[in-house]
Each structure stands twice: as structure tokens, then as C-alpha cells.
Design an enzyme around this catalytic site. Structure first.
Site, PDB file in Angstrom:
ATOM      1  N   SER A 293      36.442   8.642   3.132  1.00 43.50           N
ATOM      2  CA  SER A 293      35.062   8.220   3.045  1.00 43.50           C
ATOM      3  C   SER A 293      34.980   6.694   3.056  1.00 43.50           C
ATOM      4  CB  SER A 293      34.404   8.839   1.814  1.00 43.50           C
ATOM      5  OG  SER A 293      33.007   8.759   1.890  1.00 43.50           O
TER       6      SER A 293
ATOM      7  N   HIS B 228      33.362  17.495   1.650  1.00 42.04           N
ATOM      8  CA  HIS B 228      33.726  16.102   1.879  1.00 42.04           C
ATOM      9  C   HIS B 228      34.978  15.725   1.093  1.00 42.04           C
ATOM     10  CE1 HIS B 228      33.190  12.065   3.170  1.00 42.04           C
ATOM     11  NE2 HIS B 228      32.726  11.577   2.022  1.00 42.04           N
TER      12      HIS B 228
END
Length: 555
Positions: A249, A380
Site C-alpha cells: 500500500s 488489501h
């Protein structure tokens, strides 16, 4: 950032100025990383000769530091990806050695327009123990410091190490089980988030000022380089000089920048890095649902202050992230993307990977880059089983000097990319700069050419090659070989034997009628020299992998 993504996630003209960045260049060392013959067929098509030789990798932070780079006051705007092989003076590079200074041009442009400058400090000292690394830095009369924890694998050292941004990156248990140490790096200690652009905080800004125009990503990458400085000074009793970097990320953005701007990093592994990370900026602007560039610029001071001029005009950038990918070549690069979260812009990541892969090909190191977004779990920054084996292969190949890298591009069918839509340039065959060499450029560096026997007479032949497969689908690469005469265009046809179907493709115009497939070149890849084979295009297909008989017609 959009609240739907978990905390720590990424994405929710003046006169020409001549930059003579002849910065202090640390003593050059070269490490021969012995790589076994890499015969793994992939969309990256590694040159057979290169794979059989030792790969020479730089051991200084930036080998092109002595290149004189003249940055123009303005440059042309284009919606297509810039040509990584054309220098600022308009000429194209023709040898591998010329890439070093071309890469320095890309670096200077990227610093000026996207990330901000990465300075070299006057002094770096520190210590390495089995549990911690301390770093002390001085520059221009100012001093600062930070530290990172160390986790060693079982066995006896010294060990290679992977620097993990913020505890979020490639699976640390797999890293340790592969025999590499984990360095847990707190990037916020060097470049803090949650601060305004005019009052940036962290060790980097302690040295270079809270109003420095350098963005947090570059500041954090600077911190990674200082950790490597200390490891190199430590004598190698605990950690050796083989180093990787990873993050997911926002930390994936950081790992990507760190690997691009320090040539001592042997393996770079950004994960789900999104806008401001690997994703091609020109593509991000057109990918529905992805984090806009303006959002990535405004969410945190990740990018340099100068990028504000391009958030609504990425076509005006003189570089794009496919060239940042290329800056890492020929070192190891394993890009991992998440196709299930639109905000992360996985298609744009694939665009950049495909574009950067052309640099790897030109350098004869095609299999040193891998891209993988074909995962089932959309969580995620999840630990994914699909990435475990290529992660192990990458660590073994680039940090331990054993085995072969995964060398595949595996795109999720819903987020595949077509490079031909994004470029109007071709990939050159970069030859040796040694005037005494008796080896032809095609023998040394043409990754698009293989040793397949040419057809007898004029005309062409072609074959489908299975690059990778998974439950319900697979990736195919198509190689086209010219006969006794060069060809300027080709058309391929074949019939599927068992219900297969192409779901996406790149670098060809493909039509299907029932089980029959027809594919035409897209112009730039139609020309093939006499007797040469080109990895011409690729596709993702459903069904069981197969290698049908292909008919090739010259057009």
C-alpha cells in the site's frame, strides 16, 4: 483517502538548467551474482546468452552519478508513455553502457517533477547487531538518527536481508523461511505522514528543512539507503550486502521508490502500491475507480511539491512510472497487485510493468522482472498463497544467488493491460559497447529473439507457448519467426482443440470466430529480421492450457 480502505493503505518556461550531479561517488564495487540458465518462458523472454552468464550488478548507490545531465526548460506533452530509450538530446541509445547515463536522465527528471531530490549526506555511521540497526547521519552541520529492528532466520549468518516498510510487505514468514533476515523499518521516523507540506517532519527533514520540496516517499527511500550504508560498514558478520526491500500500500509506494533510487538493492517487491506507486500515471488518470493523482498528491505529502503541476495533466510529465520500473533493471523486481480493489489501479500497474519490462528485455534480463495480479483474495495487503512460490524464487535468485527467478507476468483477466495502446516506440536491441567484441548485438542482448529454428524459404512460422497456468485459466506467449527474408507484418490463425477462449491480449489485434483465432500485428511489432524469432504478443485464456498448431502468413 477513501474511508473504504483500511488505515495504512495507499490509495484510498525558464532557460534550460544544466544539472551536473557529480556527487561524491562511493567506492564502486561489483558483485557477480551467478544466475543459472534461465530458460523459463515468459512474457519477458530472457536472452539465452545473458542468462547463461554471470549478472553484473552495481554496488554503489547510483552508478550514473558522474553523468552530466542537461535538463531542458520544457518538453513535449504526450498522452502516450515516453520512450525510455530516447535521450534528452533526441538520439536513441544503442548499447547497454549508454543505458547508465540514460537512466540518470530519467532519475533527474523524476526527481524534478515527481519525487523531489535525494541528497547524499556528508557522513553516515551506525551499528548492526542481531536485533537492531542504528543509523547516525550528518550533513551541512546538522545531525540526526534513527533505528530499525532486525529479525534473523534460523541457521548461521551472515544473512541477506529484506527491509520491510512499516511491518506491511511481502510475507515475513516466507522471507525468514527462505533464509533472509527481516529489517523492520519505520519509514515515519524518517519522513512522517500527517504533516503539512510546509512543515514536514522526520529525520530527513531535520537535516534538509521542514519546507524541503522533497516528498515523503523519497525521504523514506533516503532512509533505506542510510540503513544500507551502515550494513556495508558493519563488516558483514551478521548481515551481508545482499538487500531487498518490500512494502504494501503506501509502504509499497515507498519500497518502489527505494528500489529505483538505490542500485545496491538487489530485489524490490512493491505490493498494491496504487496511485503514486507503480501505476502508470497517464493510465491512472483514465482508469475508472482508481485513486486520482490529485488525491494521491493531497492525501499525504508523498510526492514532491513540484508534482502539483501535473496532478491534472500527467501527459505533461517528461517521465512515467514504466521508466521508474526501468531504473531498477536489470536488478530483481517482483511487483504484486490487487485487482479486486478499484482504488488501487491494478490495470495501470500492469501498464507500467509491461512498459518497464521492455527495458529489462533490452538489457537481456527479461526474467528478472515479474508481475502478478491474478489473485483470488481481494483483502488489501493480505498474505496470498499465489505469491509464496515466486517470492521464494525471487529471494533465492537475487539475494542468495541460487535457482532462477519466477520470470512471469500474470495479470488478472479483469485488470489486464495492452502496452500497444500506450506506446509509439519500439524496443531496441542494445549491443555491447566493447569495440573488440566479436559478438553481435542480437546474440548478446535481444530478449525478444530466441533460438527457434527459422522456417525454410521465405514466409514465417509461429508457436504458442504456455507461460503460466492456474485453475480455470492460463497465460500464453506467441513467438513469430521470419524465414529467409525479413517480414514487415504477420497474421496468425489457429483453432482451439478444447473450448479455450482468449479473454484479454496485448500487442496484437485479435478476433475470434467459434474456435478459430486470428491475430494481426499492431505495426511496431510486425517487422522481424530474416531468420529471427520475436516474442510478438501475449494473451490470457480460459480453459486448459494448450499449444495449438499456428499458421503464419506474411502481410
Amino acid at each position: 483517502m477513501a474511508s473504504s480502505i483500511a488505515p495504512g493503505c495507499a490509495p484510498p518556461s525558464p532557460d534550460p538548467l544544466v544539472h551536473q550531479r557529480a556527487r561524491h561517488r562511493r567506492g564502486l564495487r561489483f558483485a557477480l551474482v551467478a544466475l543459472a540458465s534461465i530458460a523459463l518462458a515468459s512474457a519477458l523472454a530472457l536472452s539465452t546468452r545473458f542468462s547463461a552468464e554471470a549478472q553484473v550488478q552495481a554496488r554503489s548507490e547510483w552508478d550514473g552519478a558522474d553523468c552530466a545531465v542537461a535538463i531542458p526548460g520544457s518538453w513535449a506533452s504526450s498522452s502516450l508513455l515516453p520512450d525510455p530509450f530516447t535521450k534528452l538530446d533526441g538520439t536513441r541509445i544503442t548499447t547497454r553502457d549508454q543505458w547508465e547515463c540514460r537512466r540518470s536522465e530519467i532519475k533527474e527528471l523524476a526527481e524534478r517533477t515527481i519525487y523531489g531530490d535525494k541528497p547524499q549526506p556528508d557522513s553516515v555511521t551506525g551499528t548492526v547487531t542481531s536485533s537492531r540497526i542504528t543509523v547516525n547521519v550528518s550533513d551541512n552541520g546538522r545531525s540526526t538518527g534513527f533505528s530499525a529492528s532486525v529479525q534473523l532466520p534460523s541457521g548461521s549468518g551472515p544473512f541477506p536481508a529484506v527491509i520491510v516498510y512499516g511491518g506491511f510487505g511481502a510475507d515475513t514468514q516466507t522471507i525468514l523461511a527462505s533464509g533472509a533476515a527481516v529489517i523492520n523499518y519505520d519509514p515515519g521516523a524518517v519522513g512522517a505522514e500527517g504533516t503539512p507540506r510546509n512543515n514536514k517532519q522526520g529525520a530527513f527533514y531535520t537535516l534538509y528543512g521542514a519546507t524541503s520540496s522533497t516528498g515523503v516517499l523519497m525521504a523514506q527511500a533516503w532512509g533505506v539507503s542510510r540503513i544500507i550504508d551502515v550494513i556495508e560498514q558493519s563488516g558483514g558478520s551478521i548481515l551481508n550486502s545482499s538487500t531487498g526491500v518490500t512494502g504494501c500500500s503506501r509502504y509499497g509506494k515507498g519500497a518502489f521508490v527505494a528500489g529505483a533510487f538505490d542500485q545496491r538493492i538487489d530485489l524490490t517487491m512493491p505490493i498494491e502500491s496504487g496511485s503514486g506507486g507503480v501505476g502508470a500515471m497517464r493510465s491512472i488518470a483514465q482508469e475508472s475507480g482508481s485513486q486520482p493523482l490529485s488525491s494521491a498528491y493531497g492525501e499525504q505529502p508523498w510526492l514532491g511539491d513540484a508534482f502539483s503541476a501535473y496532478t491534472g495533466n500527467p501527459a505533461g510529465l517528461p517521465v512515467d512510472t514504466h521508466e521508474i520500473v526501468g531504473m531498477i533493471a536489470p536488478r530483481g523486481l517482483f511487483i504484486m497487485d490487487n485487482p479486486h480493489v478499484e482504488w488501487l489501479g491494478a490495470r495501470s500497474g500492469a501498464v507500467a510493468a509491461l512498459g518497464g519490462a521492455e527495458v529489462y528485455k533490452a538489457l537481456g534480463a527479461g526474467s528478472n522482472l515479474s508481475y502478478h495480479s491474478n489473485v483470488a483474495d481481494g483483502t488489501h495487503c493480505a498474505t496470498r498463497s499465489e505469491w509464496r512460490t515466486p517470492l521464494q524464487q525471487s529471494i533465492n535468485a537475487f539475494l542468495k544467488g541460487s535457482g532462477t527467478p519466477p520470470g512471469v507476468i500474470t495479470m488478472h483477466p479483469s485488470k489486464s493491460a495492452n502496452l500497444s495502446q500506450w506506446r509509439n516506440w519500439t524496443t531496441p536491441t542494445l549491443g555491447s559497447a566493447d569495440p573488440g567484441s566479436t559478438t553481435t548485438p542480437a546474440e548478446t542482448t535481444s530478449p525478444a529473439e530466441t533460438t527457434s529454428p527459422p522456417p525454410t524459404g521465405s514466409g514465417c512460422t509461429a508457436r504458442v507457448e504456455v507461460a503460466s497456468s492456474w485453475n480455470g485459466g492460463w497465460q500464453g506467449n506467441v513467438h513469430v519467426t521470419a524465414g529467409s527474408a525479413a517480414i514487415s507484418g504477420w497474421r496468425l490463425t489457429w483453432t482451439w482443440p478444447g473450448g479455450q477462449r482468449i479473454t484479454s491480449s496485448w500487442n496484437a489485434t485479435v478476433t475470434s470466430s467459434g474456435a478459430t483465432v486470428t491475430a494481426d500485428d499492431v505495426g511496431w511489432n510486425g517487422s522481424i529480421a530474416s531468420g529471427q524469432t520475436q516474442n510478438a504478443w501475449g494473451f490470457i485464456a480460459s480453459g486448459t492450457s494448450t499449444t495449438p498448431t499456428v499458421t503464419c502468413t506474411v502481410t
